[in-house]
Scaffold this motif. Structure first.
Motif, PDB file in Angstrom:
ATOM      1  N   VAL A   1     -32.437  40.017   3.620  1.00 26.68           N
ATOM      2  CA  VAL A   1     -33.350  40.078   3.392  1.00 26.68           C
ATOM      3  C   VAL A   1     -34.172  41.202   3.562  1.00 26.68           C
ATOM      4  O   VAL A   1     -35.625  40.934   2.748  1.00 26.68           O
ATOM      5  CB  VAL A   1     -34.478  39.366   5.296  1.00 26.68           C
ATOM      6  N   GLN A   2     -34.218  42.117   3.661  1.00 28.50           N
ATOM      7  CA  GLN A   2     -34.075  43.573   2.737  1.00 28.50           C
ATOM      8  C   GLN A   2     -33.881  43.152   1.321  1.00 28.50           C
ATOM      9  O   GLN A   2     -35.562  44.383   1.007  1.00 28.50           O
ATOM     10  CB  GLN A   2     -33.796  44.819   4.193  1.00 28.50           C
ATOM     11  N   ILE A   3     -32.851  43.636   1.069  1.00 29.61           N
ATOM     12  CA  ILE A   3     -33.182  43.245  -0.554  1.00 29.61           C
ATOM     13  C   ILE A   3     -34.251  42.311  -1.641  1.00 29.61           C
ATOM     14  O   ILE A   3     -34.835  42.578  -2.131  1.00 29.61           O
ATOM     15  CB  ILE A   3     -31.553  42.961  -0.878  1.00 29.61           C
ATOM     16  N   ALA A   4     -34.262  40.723  -0.451  1.00 29.12           N
ATOM     17  CA  ALA A   4     -35.290  40.022  -1.379  1.00 29.12           C
ATOM     18  C   ALA A   4     -36.902  40.598  -0.796  1.00 29.12           C
ATOM     19  O   ALA A   4     -37.341  40.590  -1.813  1.00 29.12           O
ATOM     20  CB  ALA A   4     -35.423  38.985  -0.045  1.00 29.12           C
ATOM     21  N   THR A   5     -37.113  41.286   0.410  1.00 28.67           N
ATOM     22  CA  THR A   5     -38.181  41.720   0.291  1.00 28.67           C
ATOM     23  C   THR A   5     -38.901  42.584  -0.514  1.00 28.67           C
ATOM     24  O   THR A   5     -39.670  43.497  -1.059  1.00 28.67           O
ATOM     25  CB  THR A   5     -38.015  42.498   1.453  1.00 28.67           C
ATOM     26  N   SER A   6     -37.322  43.715  -0.546  1.00 24.60           N
ATOM     27  CA  SER A   6     -37.914  44.993  -1.381  1.00 24.60           C
ATOM     28  C   SER A   6     -37.858  44.561  -3.145  1.00 24.60           C
ATOM     29  O   SER A   6     -39.115  45.302  -4.144  1.00 24.60           O
ATOM     30  CB  SER A   6     -36.328  46.271  -1.282  1.00 24.60           C
TER      31      SER A   6
ATOM     32  N   PRO B   1     -37.700  37.757 -12.031  1.00 28.90           N
ATOM     33  CA  PRO B   1     -38.800  37.767 -12.336  1.00 28.90           C
ATOM     34  C   PRO B   1     -39.200  38.127 -10.868  1.00 28.90           C
ATOM     35  O   PRO B   1     -38.491  38.074  -9.864  1.00 28.90           O
ATOM     36  CB  PRO B   1     -39.236  36.630 -12.309  1.00 28.90           C
ATOM     37  N   GLN B   2     -40.449  38.772 -10.150  1.00 30.23           N
ATOM     38  CA  GLN B   2     -40.671  38.621  -8.463  1.00 30.23           C
ATOM     39  C   GLN B   2     -41.830  37.993  -8.870  1.00 30.23           C
ATOM     40  O   GLN B   2     -42.878  37.672  -9.069  1.00 30.23           O
ATOM     41  CB  GLN B   2     -41.763  40.662  -8.999  1.00 30.23           C
ATOM     42  N   ASN B   3     -42.651  37.589  -7.510  1.00 35.16           N
ATOM     43  CA  ASN B   3     -42.795  37.169  -6.496  1.00 35.16           C
ATOM     44  C   ASN B   3     -43.989  38.213  -6.413  1.00 35.16           C
ATOM     45  O   ASN B   3     -43.993  38.874  -5.049  1.00 35.16           O
ATOM     46  CB  ASN B   3     -42.279  36.229  -5.512  1.00 35.16           C
ATOM     47  N   GLU B   4     -45.535  37.211  -6.734  1.00 33.63           N
ATOM     48  CA  GLU B   4     -46.638  38.558  -6.823  1.00 33.63           C
ATOM     49  C   GLU B   4     -46.413  38.667  -5.405  1.00 33.63           C
ATOM     50  O   GLU B   4     -47.086  39.284  -4.773  1.00 33.63           O
ATOM     51  CB  GLU B   4     -47.846  37.015  -7.216  1.00 33.63           C
ATOM     52  N   GLN B   5     -46.306  37.815  -4.461  1.00 40.00           N
ATOM     53  CA  GLN B   5     -47.106  37.682  -2.839  1.00 40.00           C
ATOM     54  C   GLN B   5     -45.761  38.722  -2.045  1.00 40.00           C
ATOM     55  O   GLN B   5     -46.435  39.493  -0.924  1.00 40.00           O
ATOM     56  CB  GLN B   5     -46.709  35.906  -1.796  1.00 40.00           C
ATOM     57  N   MET B   6     -44.646  38.533  -2.416  1.00 43.64           N
ATOM     58  CA  MET B   6     -43.670  38.729  -1.351  1.00 43.64           C
ATOM     59  C   MET B   6     -43.415  40.906  -2.321  1.00 43.64           C
ATOM     60  O   MET B   6     -43.473  41.263  -1.773  1.00 43.64           O
ATOM     61  CB  MET B   6     -42.072  38.441  -1.813  1.00 43.64           C
TER      62      MET B   6
ATOM     63  N   ALA C   1     -46.396  42.193  -3.139  1.00 43.43           N
ATOM     64  CA  ALA C   1     -47.771  42.585  -2.874  1.00 43.43           C
ATOM     65  C   ALA C   1     -47.357  42.936  -0.811  1.00 43.43           C
ATOM     66  O   ALA C   1     -47.312  44.339  -0.493  1.00 43.43           O
ATOM     67  CB  ALA C   1     -48.247  41.375  -2.454  1.00 43.43           C
ATOM     68  N   GLN C   2     -46.026  41.788  -0.165  1.00 44.02           N
ATOM     69  CA  GLN C   2     -45.134  42.365   1.264  1.00 44.02           C
ATOM     70  C   GLN C   2     -44.722  43.950   1.173  1.00 44.02           C
ATOM     71  O   GLN C   2     -45.229  44.250   1.485  1.00 44.02           O
ATOM     72  CB  GLN C   2     -44.797  41.103   1.762  1.00 44.02           C
ATOM     73  N   ALA C   3     -44.498  43.687  -0.032  1.00 43.09           N
ATOM     74  CA  ALA C   3     -43.345  45.050   0.055  1.00 43.09           C
ATOM     75  C   ALA C   3     -44.512  46.006  -0.465  1.00 43.09           C
ATOM     76  O   ALA C   3     -43.715  47.580   0.328  1.00 43.09           O
ATOM     77  CB  ALA C   3     -42.323  44.720  -1.190  1.00 43.09           C
ATOM     78  N   GLU C   4     -45.422  45.624  -1.139  1.00 46.13           N
ATOM     79  CA  GLU C   4     -45.803  47.137  -1.289  1.00 46.13           C
ATOM     80  C   GLU C   4     -46.450  47.803  -0.405  1.00 46.13           C
ATOM     81  O   GLU C   4     -46.932  48.839   0.640  1.00 46.13           O
ATOM     82  CB  GLU C   4     -47.022  46.776  -1.945  1.00 46.13           C
ATOM     83  N   ALA C   5     -47.196  46.848   0.724  1.00 43.36           N
ATOM     84  CA  ALA C   5     -47.849  46.712   1.811  1.00 43.36           C
ATOM     85  C   ALA C   5     -46.855  47.659   2.812  1.00 43.36           C
ATOM     86  O   ALA C   5     -47.394  49.180   3.886  1.00 43.36           O
ATOM     87  CB  ALA C   5     -48.452  45.942   2.492  1.00 43.36           C
ATOM     88  N   MET C   6     -45.599  47.257   3.196  1.00 42.91           N
ATOM     89  CA  MET C   6     -44.636  47.792   3.732  1.00 42.91           C
ATOM     90  C   MET C   6     -44.721  49.314   2.966  1.00 42.91           C
ATOM     91  O   MET C   6     -43.925  50.005   4.670  1.00 42.91           O
ATOM     92  CB  MET C   6     -43.404  47.434   3.611  1.00 42.91           C
TER      93      MET C   6
END
Length: 290
Positions: A105-110, A159-164, A166-171
């Protein structure tokens, strides 16, 4: 009166798996049966990945000249064989297997990827230096650092998911704000005073505590997160202490989560009661509309 809006269904980590990752889990089930165990551990996931010849994970292993067959043999030797003749149909994950899913989960988010493949799985399995995957690789003189770099270099091309993203950047911003306010990140918070270093087990617990806080949307890592991490940690000594005291670790975790959710709900309710809504504020002193 407006209709209540349906709540979005929470996605499981397995919903993000691509075909290769799903295939690896299926082969891992076969590995559980082969080794006569009753749960899926990181060692089963790793050997499954190494046996998927055409998968990206196996290609990356081959690219750094690691002998996949020798690695599998080393893991088998370290893990041994169990005594379970017929594993259950619904195979659970071992505590270490659950931890691998948390790391995933951490890898997917980061990395902000909206799908997870065999390379993500292999990277997650290599994060535990005390795990059988890492120890088996060390036994065959495989270069863990070189393999890790090869995996990350590959993942960074996806490729990156833009929504994820943004979540990673907020984190990341939230973590930076915590550090600016004096809070230390999990990797540093447990550094012992007066010298010395954290054991791999302690580092593992701190990382898991950070993940627990993140999942609960808490801005700081507290003692309760450490306790949550401890009750799910694969360390046998910790587990045996709970059992000796007549406590099942899963019951302790369930009770802690229940208390946290009740406390969060109470805080929300108290805040709502203390702060009038905009409509109440603007209608103060006005007669009610029919």
């Amino acid at each position: 009166m407006s209709e209540p809006q349906p709540q979005p269904q929470q996605r499981s980590i397995f919903d993000l798996f691509d075909d290769e990752a799903r295939q690896a889990v299926q082969v891992a089930r076969d590995e559980v049966a082969r080794t006569k165990r009753n749960a899926i551990g990181p060692e089963h996931l790793t050997t499954a990945l190494l046996k998927l010849d055409g998968a990206q994970a196996r290609k990356l292993v081959d690219s750094v000249s690691i002998d996949a067959e020798a690695w599998v043999a080393a893991i088998d030797e370290l893990a041994g064989v169990g005594t379970v003749e017929e594993p259950p149909q619904q195979l659970p994950f071992t505590p270490r297997g659950q931890q691998t899913m948390q790391v995933l989960v951490q890898i997917a988010t980061s990395m902000a990827h909206d799908s997870l493949g065999s390379a993500h799985l292999l990277l997650a399995n290599l994060q535990d230096p005390e795990g059988l995957a890492s120890k088996g690789l060390e036994r065959v003189s495989g270069d863990r650092e070189a393999l890790g770099k090869a995996i990350i270099d590959h993942l960074q091309t996806l490729p990156q998911n833009e929504q994820m993203k943004a979540q990673a950047e907020a984190m990341r911003k939230a973590q930076a704000a915590q550090q600016a306010g004096g809070a230390q990140p999990a990797a540093r918070a447990g550094a012992p005073m007066g010298g010395g270093s954290l054991s791999p087990a302690a580092q593992r617990v701190l990382q898991a505590a950070g993940q627990q806080a993140q999942e609960l949307r808490h801005t700081q890592i507290g003692t309760v997160h450490l306790l949550l991490a401890l009750v799910t940690d694969p360390d046998r000594m910790t587990h045996n202490i709970f059992v000796k005291l007549g406590l099942r670790p899963e019951d302790v975790r369930s009770e802690l989560l229940g208390q946290l959710r009740a406390e969060s709900a109470g805080n929300v309710a108290a805040q709502a009661a203390a702060e009038p809504s905009e409509a109440e504020s603007s209608d103060a002193g006005q007669p009610a509309q029919a």
